[in-house]
Design a protein around this motif. Structure first.
Motif, PDB file in Angstrom:
ATOM      1  N   ARG A 154       0.847  -1.204   0.000  1.00 53.02           N
ATOM      2  CA  ARG A 154       0.000   0.000   0.000  1.00 53.02           C
ATOM      3  C   ARG A 154       0.880   1.250   0.000  1.00 53.02           C
ATOM      4  O   ARG A 154       0.627   2.216  -0.716  1.00 53.02           O
ATOM      5  CB  ARG A 154      -0.894   0.019   1.246  1.00 53.02           C
ATOM      6  CG  ARG A 154      -2.106  -0.860   1.080  1.00 53.02           C
ATOM      7  CD  ARG A 154      -2.997  -0.710   2.284  1.00 53.02           C
ATOM      8  NE  ARG A 154      -4.206  -1.504   2.160  1.00 53.02           N
ATOM      9  CZ  ARG A 154      -4.928  -1.923   3.181  1.00 53.02           C
ATOM     10  NH1 ARG A 154      -4.553  -1.640   4.412  1.00 53.02           N
ATOM     11  NH2 ARG A 154      -6.013  -2.629   2.990  1.00 53.02           N
ATOM     12  N   ASN A 155       1.908   1.175   0.823  1.00 53.84           N
ATOM     13  CA  ASN A 155       2.800   2.314   0.948  1.00 53.84           C
ATOM     14  C   ASN A 155       3.484   2.607  -0.385  1.00 53.84           C
ATOM     15  O   ASN A 155       3.597   3.760  -0.810  1.00 53.84           O
ATOM     16  CB  ASN A 155       3.838   2.020   2.042  1.00 53.84           C
ATOM     17  CG  ASN A 155       4.507   3.296   2.476  1.00 53.84           C
ATOM     18  OD1 ASN A 155       3.858   4.339   2.499  1.00 53.84           O
ATOM     19  ND2 ASN A 155       5.800   3.218   2.778  1.00 53.84           N
ATOM     20  N   GLU A 156       3.900   1.534  -1.045  1.00 57.10           N
ATOM     21  CA  GLU A 156       4.566   1.684  -2.345  1.00 57.10           C
ATOM     22  C   GLU A 156       3.619   2.369  -3.345  1.00 57.10           C
ATOM     23  O   GLU A 156       4.012   3.294  -4.066  1.00 57.10           O
ATOM     24  CB  GLU A 156       4.965   0.290  -2.857  1.00 57.10           C
ATOM     25  CG  GLU A 156       5.877   0.341  -4.066  1.00 57.10           C
ATOM     26  CD  GLU A 156       6.053  -1.047  -4.703  1.00 57.10           C
ATOM     27  OE1 GLU A 156       6.545  -1.103  -5.821  1.00 57.10           O
ATOM     28  OE2 GLU A 156       5.666  -2.060  -4.073  1.00 57.10           O
ATOM     29  N   ALA A 157       2.363   1.901  -3.358  1.00 56.28           N
ATOM     30  CA  ALA A 157       1.396   2.488  -4.296  1.00 56.28           C
ATOM     31  C   ALA A 157       1.187   3.973  -3.994  1.00 56.28           C
ATOM     32  O   ALA A 157       1.050   4.792  -4.906  1.00 56.28           O
ATOM     33  CB  ALA A 157       0.067   1.746  -4.199  1.00 56.28           C
ATOM     34  N   ARG A 158       1.208   4.307  -2.703  1.00 56.48           N
ATOM     35  CA  ARG A 158       0.944   5.713  -2.328  1.00 56.48           C
ATOM     36  C   ARG A 158       2.094   6.639  -2.716  1.00 56.48           C
ATOM     37  O   ARG A 158       1.938   7.853  -2.733  1.00 56.48           O
ATOM     38  CB  ARG A 158       0.668   5.814  -0.823  1.00 56.48           C
ATOM     39  CG  ARG A 158      -0.677   5.210  -0.465  1.00 56.48           C
ATOM     40  CD  ARG A 158      -1.098   5.528   0.959  1.00 56.48           C
ATOM     41  NE  ARG A 158      -2.345   4.820   1.265  1.00 56.48           N
ATOM     42  CZ  ARG A 158      -2.455   3.841   2.149  1.00 56.48           C
ATOM     43  NH1 ARG A 158      -1.395   3.443   2.855  1.00 56.48           N
ATOM     44  NH2 ARG A 158      -3.614   3.250   2.340  1.00 56.48           N
ATOM     45  N   GLN A 159       3.266   6.056  -2.995  1.00 56.07           N
ATOM     46  CA  GLN A 159       4.415   6.893  -3.370  1.00 56.07           C
ATOM     47  C   GLN A 159       4.287   7.433  -4.784  1.00 56.07           C
ATOM     48  O   GLN A 159       5.018   8.323  -5.184  1.00 56.07           O
ATOM     49  CB  GLN A 159       5.746   6.103  -3.278  1.00 56.07           C
ATOM     50  CG  GLN A 159       6.067   5.482  -1.941  1.00 56.07           C
ATOM     51  CD  GLN A 159       6.006   6.497  -0.835  1.00 56.07           C
ATOM     52  OE1 GLN A 159       6.597   7.573  -0.934  1.00 56.07           O
ATOM     53  NE2 GLN A 159       5.272   6.186   0.226  1.00 56.07           N
ATOM     54  N   GLY A 160       3.389   6.877  -5.593  1.00 56.68           N
ATOM     55  CA  GLY A 160       3.268   7.303  -6.993  1.00 56.68           C
ATOM     56  C   GLY A 160       4.596   7.113  -7.700  1.00 56.68           C
ATOM     57  O   GLY A 160       5.225   6.066  -7.612  1.00 56.68           O
ATOM     58  N   GLY A 161       5.049   8.156  -8.380  1.00 55.76           N
ATOM     59  CA  GLY A 161       6.316   8.072  -9.129  1.00 55.76           C
ATOM     60  C   GLY A 161       7.531   8.377  -8.277  1.00 55.76           C
ATOM     61  O   GLY A 161       8.641   8.511  -8.816  1.00 55.76           O
ATOM     62  N   GLY A 162       7.346   8.563  -6.963  1.00 53.29           N
ATOM     63  CA  GLY A 162       8.488   8.796  -6.069  1.00 53.29           C
ATOM     64  C   GLY A 162       8.648  10.253  -5.694  1.00 53.29           C
ATOM     65  O   GLY A 162       8.093  11.155  -6.341  1.00 53.29           O
ATOM     66  N   ALA A 163       9.452  10.462  -4.629  1.00 51.11           N
ATOM     67  CA  ALA A 163       9.563  11.793  -4.024  1.00 51.11           C
ATOM     68  C   ALA A 163      10.050  12.862  -4.999  1.00 51.11           C
ATOM     69  O   ALA A 163       9.567  14.005  -4.992  1.00 51.11           O
ATOM     70  CB  ALA A 163      10.494  11.719  -2.816  1.00 51.11           C
ATOM     71  N   GLU A 164      10.986  12.448  -5.866  1.00 48.91           N
ATOM     72  CA  GLU A 164      11.557  13.436  -6.779  1.00 48.91           C
ATOM     73  C   GLU A 164      10.490  13.997  -7.737  1.00 48.91           C
ATOM     74  O   GLU A 164      10.374  15.198  -7.940  1.00 48.91           O
ATOM     75  CB  GLU A 164      12.649  12.749  -7.588  1.00 48.91           C
ATOM     76  CG  GLU A 164      13.780  13.673  -7.973  1.00 48.91           C
ATOM     77  CD  GLU A 164      14.905  12.849  -8.581  1.00 48.91           C
ATOM     78  OE1 GLU A 164      15.094  12.973  -9.788  1.00 48.91           O
ATOM     79  OE2 GLU A 164      15.533  12.050  -7.838  1.00 48.91           O
ATOM     80  N   ARG A 165       9.721  13.063  -8.273  1.00 52.19           N
ATOM     81  CA  ARG A 165       8.684  13.495  -9.239  1.00 52.19           C
ATOM     82  C   ARG A 165       7.542  14.239  -8.529  1.00 52.19           C
ATOM     83  O   ARG A 165       6.936  15.147  -9.100  1.00 52.19           O
ATOM     84  CB  ARG A 165       8.150  12.295 -10.008  1.00 52.19           C
ATOM     85  CG  ARG A 165       9.140  11.852 -11.063  1.00 52.19           C
ATOM     86  CD  ARG A 165       8.704  10.592 -11.748  1.00 52.19           C
ATOM     87  NE  ARG A 165       9.818   9.998 -12.458  1.00 52.19           N
ATOM     88  CZ  ARG A 165      10.152  10.297 -13.701  1.00 52.19           C
ATOM     89  NH1 ARG A 165       9.467  11.174 -14.374  1.00 52.19           N
ATOM     90  NH2 ARG A 165      11.184   9.716 -14.268  1.00 52.19           N
ATOM     91  N   VAL A 166       7.278  13.857  -7.306  1.00 47.32           N
ATOM     92  CA  VAL A 166       6.261  14.582  -6.527  1.00 47.32           C
ATOM     93  C   VAL A 166       6.733  16.030  -6.319  1.00 47.32           C
ATOM     94  O   VAL A 166       5.956  16.990  -6.448  1.00 47.32           O
ATOM     95  CB  VAL A 166       5.984  13.874  -5.180  1.00 47.32           C
ATOM     96  CG1 VAL A 166       5.166  14.763  -4.250  1.00 47.32           C
ATOM     97  CG2 VAL A 166       5.274  12.543  -5.412  1.00 47.32           C
ATOM     98  N   ALA A 167       8.052  16.170  -6.059  1.00 53.26           N
ATOM     99  CA  ALA A 167       8.588  17.522  -5.846  1.00 53.26           C
ATOM    100  C   ALA A 167       8.433  18.359  -7.117  1.00 53.26           C
ATOM    101  O   ALA A 167       8.087  19.551  -7.056  1.00 53.26           O
ATOM    102  CB  ALA A 167      10.060  17.432  -5.427  1.00 53.26           C
ATOM    103  N   ILE A 168       8.672  17.725  -8.270  1.00 55.10           N
ATOM    104  CA  ILE A 168       8.513  18.456  -9.550  1.00 55.10           C
ATOM    105  C   ILE A 168       7.047  18.880  -9.730  1.00 55.10           C
ATOM    106  O   ILE A 168       6.743  20.004 -10.133  1.00 55.10           O
ATOM    107  CB  ILE A 168       8.970  17.578 -10.749  1.00 55.10           C
ATOM    108  CG1 ILE A 168      10.455  17.228 -10.622  1.00 55.10           C
ATOM    109  CG2 ILE A 168       8.710  18.277 -12.077  1.00 55.10           C
ATOM    110  CD1 ILE A 168      10.973  16.226 -11.649  1.00 55.10           C
ATOM    111  N   GLN A 169       6.161  17.972  -9.398  1.00 59.92           N
ATOM    112  CA  GLN A 169       4.715  18.248  -9.506  1.00 59.92           C
ATOM    113  C   GLN A 169       4.360  19.463  -8.631  1.00 59.92           C
ATOM    114  O   GLN A 169       3.673  20.387  -9.078  1.00 59.92           O
ATOM    115  CB  GLN A 169       3.927  16.999  -9.059  1.00 59.92           C
ATOM    116  CG  GLN A 169       2.430  17.117  -9.070  1.00 59.92           C
ATOM    117  CD  GLN A 169       1.801  16.812 -10.433  1.00 59.92           C
ATOM    118  OE1 GLN A 169       2.491  16.694 -11.435  1.00 59.92           O
ATOM    119  NE2 GLN A 169       0.476  16.720 -10.464  1.00 59.92           N
ATOM    120  N   HIS A 170       4.847  19.454  -7.392  1.00 58.79           N
ATOM    121  CA  HIS A 170       4.564  20.564  -6.476  1.00 58.79           C
ATOM    122  C   HIS A 170       5.189  21.858  -6.982  1.00 58.79           C
ATOM    123  O   HIS A 170       4.602  22.929  -6.857  1.00 58.79           O
ATOM    124  CB  HIS A 170       5.097  20.235  -5.071  1.00 58.79           C
ATOM    125  CG  HIS A 170       4.243  19.232  -4.353  1.00 58.79           C
ATOM    126  ND1 HIS A 170       4.717  18.482  -3.297  1.00 58.79           N
ATOM    127  CD2 HIS A 170       2.958  18.849  -4.540  1.00 58.79           C
ATOM    128  CE1 HIS A 170       3.737  17.683  -2.865  1.00 58.79           C
ATOM    129  NE2 HIS A 170       2.670  17.886  -3.608  1.00 58.79           N
TER     130      HIS A 170
END
Ligand code: HXC
Length: 514
Positions: free
Chosen positions: A16-32
């Motif tokens: 579940r945790n893995e799924a919640r990471q989406g594409g990972g922290a780096e890509r989440v940071a780009i999204q933000h």
């Protein structure tokens, strides 16, 4: 607890945790950094707290082309499931741009299809959040087929469950057609864009240089093309307004309209309405003000406010029940009907009719807009859409003529002849083939050369033809009313009509002039 259970629980937690990471922290940071929320954050804002029930969390693609076998992400780039908005059920999908650019492959598409199938089976709306690079290039025809499967479901569900598309990132190529098939499109400024071919292709094919924003940004689509209904400053505003919008809609075409509590008395009289319409017939006034003064607590949810401003559409509550408003806007083009106004209002009327939302039409219309542009672009067919939409609608239909209703536009704007149920006119209004002055100038050409005589003839025409009492004497109006009483008259009419039922002759489907 035995070891096996402990292990399974741990594995589930990890997965579940893995799924919640989406594409990972780096890509989440780009999204933000782009000012965008992630797919899951968006659902958190959209849905009631703790209400989200996720489905398909562990779905993965099965493509091995071009090293894709090593690029598997649980959930496959789209978060799907159901939740509630203010306690009412809704099915959702939210594309995750951090996973393979939110691109749509076979399984990503299957997840969206499952949501559409379940929503249709249960009878609840679907809200789709789009943020995607389009068809997953590595998956080829499987990706294209996936879009086709979604389109087919959008069409089957149309008119049965409300479908809302939020565009919060790229939506390009054929991907635009799923939102286009849904009922409403909301976009976010500066981060969302929709086009069939992007700026690069445009440049190659036509040599024209254009930015993404100018080609298919939120401002363009809400002011120029009319493709989108509303533009919002950011994700949060778009999601919160979608929650507010959702409250106006029934869950499906077979469920009751939501009814909310209101402190606003149904019999509220508003004396200021008596002076809303200026005495000079060509002086404009703001029809929005009238809508806001008659709806509960002045809360009007306007759609497409920047497109075809000569007509107003949107939802308000009357005695707590959702009502669709269509109103001519004298502030723009004197409230004339033109191609865009006809298309805008027709689609809205058809939505309301499909979902049993009563219609209130406020009329101040000098006619159809004349001109070669309008004729060459097909005002005949487009105007017919509005006429058609009113004529086929079987929901309660109430009309108030506030000032003028001239020519073909009089008929079109939910006249008695198109089965308007309760039609009223304010006491100073005029109904005629054309305005008294224009009419006098044609039929009393000679007399009108003398200004004094002209005035006399205008008055004579007014008394004989345009007075609302003439229309009322034929039964084309149910009553002539004082402006101050408009709210309670409408509330009363809605109560009278609430159990309205009309049976139409059987047909496979109609043939709306497209
Ligand atoms: C596979 C894709 C992808 C796609 C993006 N990615 N779009 N992967 N298929 N369609 C991947 C990128 O390779 C990249 O992966 C990651 O997603 C993030 O993309 P970026 O390009 O780094 O992001 P950004 O700079 O923000 O640009 C976003 C973008 C661009 C403008 C959407 O990615 C783009 O032009 N993508 C292709 C768009 C396209 O041509 N789609 C097909 C449209 S036609 P890595 O691992 O490198 O970071 C279509 C037909 C549908 O959809 C027909 C239905 C009938």
């Amino acid at each position: 607890m035995n070891q096996h259970i402990i292990h399974s629980a741990k594995l589930l937690g990890e997965k579940r945790n893995e799924a919640r990471q989406g594409g990972g922290a780096e890509r989440v940071a780009i999204q933000h950094k782009k000012g965008k929320l992630t797919a899951r954050e968006r659902l958190e804002v959209l849905l009631d707290p703790e209400s989200f029930e996720e489905t398909g969390m562990f779905v993965e693609h099965r493509c091995n082309n071009f090293g894709m076998g090593k690029k598997k992400f649980p959930g496959d780039g789209v978060v799907t499931g159901q939740g509630t908005i203010n306690g009412r059920l809704v099915f959702v999908y939210s594309q995750d741009f951090t996973v393979l650019g939110g691109s749509l492959g076979e399984y990503h598409a299957k997840k969206i299809c499952n949501i559409l199938d379940s929503a249709l089976a249960v009878g609840a709306p679907v809200i789709g959040i789009n943020d995607s690079g389009g068809a997953r290039i590595q998956e080829g025809v499987d990706a294209l087929g996936g879009y086709g499967e979604i389109f087919q479901r959008n069409v089957i569900a149309s008119g049965i469950i409300p479908q809302i598309s939020l565009i919060m990132g790229p939506c390009a190529g054929g991907a635009v057609y799923s939102p286009a098939l849904t009922d409403f499109i909301f976009m976010v400024e500066n981060s969302a864009y929709m086009f069939v071919t992007g700026p690069e292709v445009v440049k190659t094919v036509t040599g024209e240089e254009v930015t993404q924003e100018n080609l298919g940004g939120a401002r363009m689509h809400t002011a120029k093309s009319g493709v989108a209904d509303l533009a919002f400053k950011n994700d949060i505003e778009a999601l919160l307004e979608t929650r507010r919008f959702f409250n106006f809609l029934p869950l499906s075409n077979s469920s009751l309209l939501p009814r909310r509590r209101t402190e606003d008395p149904a019999d509220r009289v508003d004396m200021s309405l008596n002076t809303l319409v200026p005495s000079a017939p060509n002086k404009p006034y703001d029809m929005n003000e009238l809508v806001e003064r008659i709806v509960d607590e002045g809360e009007f949810f306007e759609l497409q406010p920047d497109f075809a401003k000569n007509i107003i559409i949107g939802f308000g509550y009357m005695e707590g029940r959702s009502v669709g408003f269509v109103a001519n806007q004298p502030l723009h083009l004197a409230g004339c009907l033109d191609i865009n106004a006809s298309r805008k209002a027709a689609r809205f009327i058809r939505f309301c009719d499909a979902f049993n939302i009563p219609l209130v039409t406020l009329v101040d219309v000098p006619g159809f807009l004349p001109g070669t542009d309008q004729e060459h672009d097909g005002i005949i067919k487009h105007g017919a859409k509005l006429l058609y939409a009113y004529a086929e609608a079987t929901v309660p239909k109430i009309t108030i003529i506030t000032r003028k209703a001239y020519g073909g536009a009089y008929i079109v704007m939910n006249s008695k002849h198109l089965r308007g149920d309760i039609n009223y006119a304010w006491f100073n209004s005029e109904i005629a083939v054309l305005g008294a002055e224009g009419a006098a100038e044609i039929i009393f050409k000679e007399e009108c050369k003398d200004p004094e005589l002209k005035e006399q003839k205008i008055q004579e025409y007014r008394n004989t033809v345009t007075s609302p009492f003439v229309a009322a004497s034929r039964g084309y109006l149910d009553n002539i009313i004082e402006p101050q009483n408009t709210r309670w008259r409408i509330c009363k009419a809605l109560n009278i009509l609430q159990n309205k039922k009309v049976q139409l002759p059987w047909k496979k489907h109609d043939n709306l002039p497209l």
